[in-house]
Design a protein around this motif. Structure first.
Motif, mmCIF file in Angstrom:
data_model
loop_
_atom_site.group_PDB
_atom_site.id
_atom_site.type_symbol
_atom_site.label_atom_id
_atom_site.label_comp_id
_atom_site.label_asym_id
_atom_site.label_seq_id
_atom_site.Cartn_x
_atom_site.Cartn_y
_atom_site.Cartn_z
ATOM 1 N N LEU A 87 -67.231 -57.621 -8.907
ATOM 2 C CA LEU A 87 -67.072 -58.822 -8.770
ATOM 3 C C LEU A 87 -66.659 -59.061 -7.332
ATOM 4 N N ILE A 88 -66.848 -59.201 -6.185
ATOM 5 C CA ILE A 88 -66.591 -58.771 -5.110
ATOM 6 C C ILE A 88 -65.923 -60.172 -4.116
ATOM 7 N N VAL A 89 -64.712 -60.223 -3.682
ATOM 8 C CA VAL A 89 -63.923 -60.917 -3.232
ATOM 9 C C VAL A 89 -63.796 -61.371 -1.617
ATOM 10 N N TYR A 90 -64.811 -62.195 -1.037
ATOM 11 C CA TYR A 90 -64.856 -62.003 0.614
ATOM 12 C C TYR A 90 -63.892 -62.908 0.997
ATOM 13 N N THR A 91 -62.710 -62.384 2.293
ATOM 14 C CA THR A 91 -62.328 -63.418 2.644
ATOM 15 C C THR A 91 -62.236 -63.238 4.885
ATOM 16 N N TYR A 92 -63.302 -64.194 4.889
ATOM 17 C CA TYR A 92 -63.395 -64.015 6.017
ATOM 18 C C TYR A 92 -64.192 -65.574 6.690
ATOM 19 N N PRO A 93 -63.267 -66.084 7.578
ATOM 20 C CA PRO A 93 -63.964 -68.093 8.104
ATOM 21 C C PRO A 93 -64.881 -67.626 8.528
ATOM 22 N N ASN A 94 -65.819 -66.264 9.033
ATOM 23 C CA ASN A 94 -67.329 -66.337 9.805
ATOM 24 C C ASN A 94 -68.324 -65.347 9.565
ATOM 25 N N HIS A 95 -69.008 -65.945 9.192
ATOM 26 C CA HIS A 95 -70.363 -65.221 8.912
ATOM 27 C C HIS A 95 -71.021 -64.099 10.143
ATOM 28 N N GLY A 96 -70.645 -64.073 11.666
ATOM 29 C CA GLY A 96 -70.999 -63.189 11.707
ATOM 30 C C GLY A 96 -70.421 -62.132 12.581
ATOM 31 N N SER A 97 -69.600 -62.061 11.704
ATOM 32 C CA SER A 97 -68.387 -61.235 11.973
ATOM 33 C C SER A 97 -68.716 -59.833 11.543
ATOM 34 N N LEU A 98 -67.988 -58.982 11.829
ATOM 35 C CA LEU A 98 -67.649 -57.743 11.309
ATOM 36 C C LEU A 98 -67.957 -57.131 10.077
ATOM 37 N N ILE A 136 -62.497 -62.655 -13.135
ATOM 38 C CA ILE A 136 -61.621 -61.694 -12.881
ATOM 39 C C ILE A 136 -61.408 -61.187 -14.865
ATOM 40 N N SER A 137 -62.225 -62.095 -15.576
ATOM 41 C CA SER A 137 -61.307 -61.415 -16.486
ATOM 42 C C SER A 137 -63.363 -60.353 -16.441
ATOM 43 N N TRP A 138 -63.825 -61.233 -16.317
ATOM 44 C CA TRP A 138 -65.977 -60.871 -16.312
ATOM 45 C C TRP A 138 -65.953 -59.326 -15.586
ATOM 46 N N ALA A 139 -64.904 -59.116 -14.714
ATOM 47 C CA ALA A 139 -65.332 -57.838 -13.451
ATOM 48 C C ALA A 139 -64.956 -56.320 -14.269
ATOM 49 N N ASP A 140 -65.501 -55.533 -14.059
ATOM 50 C CA ASP A 140 -64.783 -54.000 -14.398
ATOM 51 C C ASP A 140 -64.528 -53.564 -13.182
ATOM 52 N N LYS A 141 -64.983 -54.184 -12.038
ATOM 53 C CA LYS A 141 -64.537 -53.613 -10.647
ATOM 54 C C LYS A 141 -64.311 -54.546 -9.762
ATOM 55 N N ILE A 142 -63.908 -55.202 -9.286
ATOM 56 C CA ILE A 142 -63.009 -56.090 -8.271
ATOM 57 C C ILE A 142 -63.569 -55.224 -7.118
ATOM 58 N N VAL A 143 -63.624 -55.643 -5.645
ATOM 59 C CA VAL A 143 -63.899 -55.244 -4.427
ATOM 60 C C VAL A 143 -63.509 -56.675 -3.187
ATOM 61 N N PHE A 144 -62.240 -55.827 -2.599
ATOM 62 C CA PHE A 144 -61.959 -57.070 -1.853
ATOM 63 C C PHE A 144 -62.461 -56.531 -0.532
ATOM 64 N N ILE A 145 -62.546 -57.851 0.479
ATOM 65 C CA ILE A 145 -62.555 -57.792 1.505
ATOM 66 C C ILE A 145 -62.310 -58.773 2.774
ATOM 67 N N TYR A 146 -61.217 -57.476 3.518
ATOM 68 C CA TYR A 146 -60.684 -58.658 4.364
ATOM 69 C C TYR A 146 -59.966 -58.382 5.811
ATOM 70 N N PRO A 147 -60.019 -58.913 6.464
ATOM 71 C CA PRO A 147 -59.081 -58.759 7.898
ATOM 72 C C PRO A 147 -57.427 -58.155 7.484
ATOM 73 N N ILE A 148 -57.020 -57.374 7.927
ATOM 74 C CA ILE A 148 -55.220 -57.005 8.588
ATOM 75 C C ILE A 148 -55.244 -57.707 9.658
ATOM 76 N N TRP A 149 -54.589 -59.043 8.960
ATOM 77 C CA TRP A 149 -53.577 -59.506 10.420
ATOM 78 C C TRP A 149 -51.979 -59.633 10.241
ATOM 79 N N TRP A 150 -51.238 -59.173 11.159
ATOM 80 C CA TRP A 150 -49.779 -58.851 11.443
ATOM 81 C C TRP A 150 -49.443 -58.571 10.033
ATOM 82 N N GLY A 151 -49.847 -57.076 10.221
ATOM 83 C CA GLY A 151 -50.032 -55.771 9.049
ATOM 84 C C GLY A 151 -49.980 -56.306 7.512
ATOM 85 N N ARG A 152 -50.566 -57.224 7.089
ATOM 86 C CA ARG A 152 -50.981 -57.854 5.834
ATOM 87 C C ARG A 152 -52.386 -58.617 5.414
#
Length: 194
Positions: free
Chosen positions: A4-15, A74-90
């Motif tokens: 499961l990939i959990v992607y958290t960024y509002p722009n699909h033109g981003s890095l 979450i129950s289904w996944a063996d591996k969870i991948v989170f992709i996100y920016p770090i803003w203000w250290g978190r």
């Protein structure tokens, strides 16, 4: 492996989106990855706000029907991948709102006698891929490694996930940030992941 990939960024033109695409591309060529699901929190319109009132109580959040499909992922996944920016250290508020609601008592952990609860997500593993404007070692040197401590110790270990890997990519807004090299590193990592 079910990923499961959990992607958290509002722009699909981003890095960050390019990192998502390289995770997908690498995973699709990896024979160990049997199934892959992507949850784009912004595209999904996920509501990160906690609401507790006379109709919604915190102790019942693990049975909230509006969150059932996310619990199933979450129950289904063996591996969870989170992709996100770090803003203000978190991580961004959107991802923290997802964590607040999904990693709840009676789903992700169970209170028991003693100092620590019983983690209910044992056997799963996590990979965090994060980007930041500042230097790569900024969170470690200036913030006492707060980002990794938050994610690894305060969250994942708490719910029983012991295998956690981090890719923290700094200088991502700099022309000298080696973005292509870092994207290729992620592609190769997911191509070989077991």
């Amino acid at each position: 492996m079910k990923m499961l990939i959990v992607y958290t960024y509002p722009n699909h033109g981003s890095l960050n989106y390019a990192f998502l695409q390289n995770v997908i591309r690498g995973s699709k060529t990896n024979p160990n990855v049997k199934e892959l699901k992507v949850l784009d929190l912004y595209d999904e319109g996920f509501n990160p706000l906690l609401v507790f009132n006379e109709h919604k109580r915190r102790r019942d959040i693990h049975t909230d029907p509006e969150l059932e499909k996310y619990r199933q992922q979450i129950s289904w996944a063996d591996k969870i991948v989170f992709i996100y920016p770090i803003w203000w250290g978190r991580p961004p508020a959107m991802l923290l709102g997802y964590i607040d609601q999904l990693f709840a008592s009676s789903f992700a952990y169970k209170d028991k006698k003693g100092l620590f609860p019983e983690g209910l997500l044992k056997g799963k593993s996590v990979i965090c891929i994060s980007t930041m404007k500042g230097p790569t070692h900024y969170p470690f040197l200036w913030l006492n490694n707060a980002h990794k401590m938050l994610m690894k110790r305060a969250l994942f270990h708490f719910v029983g996930i012991k295998k956690v890997k981090f890719f923290e990519f700094g200088n991502m807004e700099s022309p000298k940030g080696k973005q292509m090299k870092k994207l290729e590193k992620i592609y190769r990592y997911f191509k070989r992941l077991d």
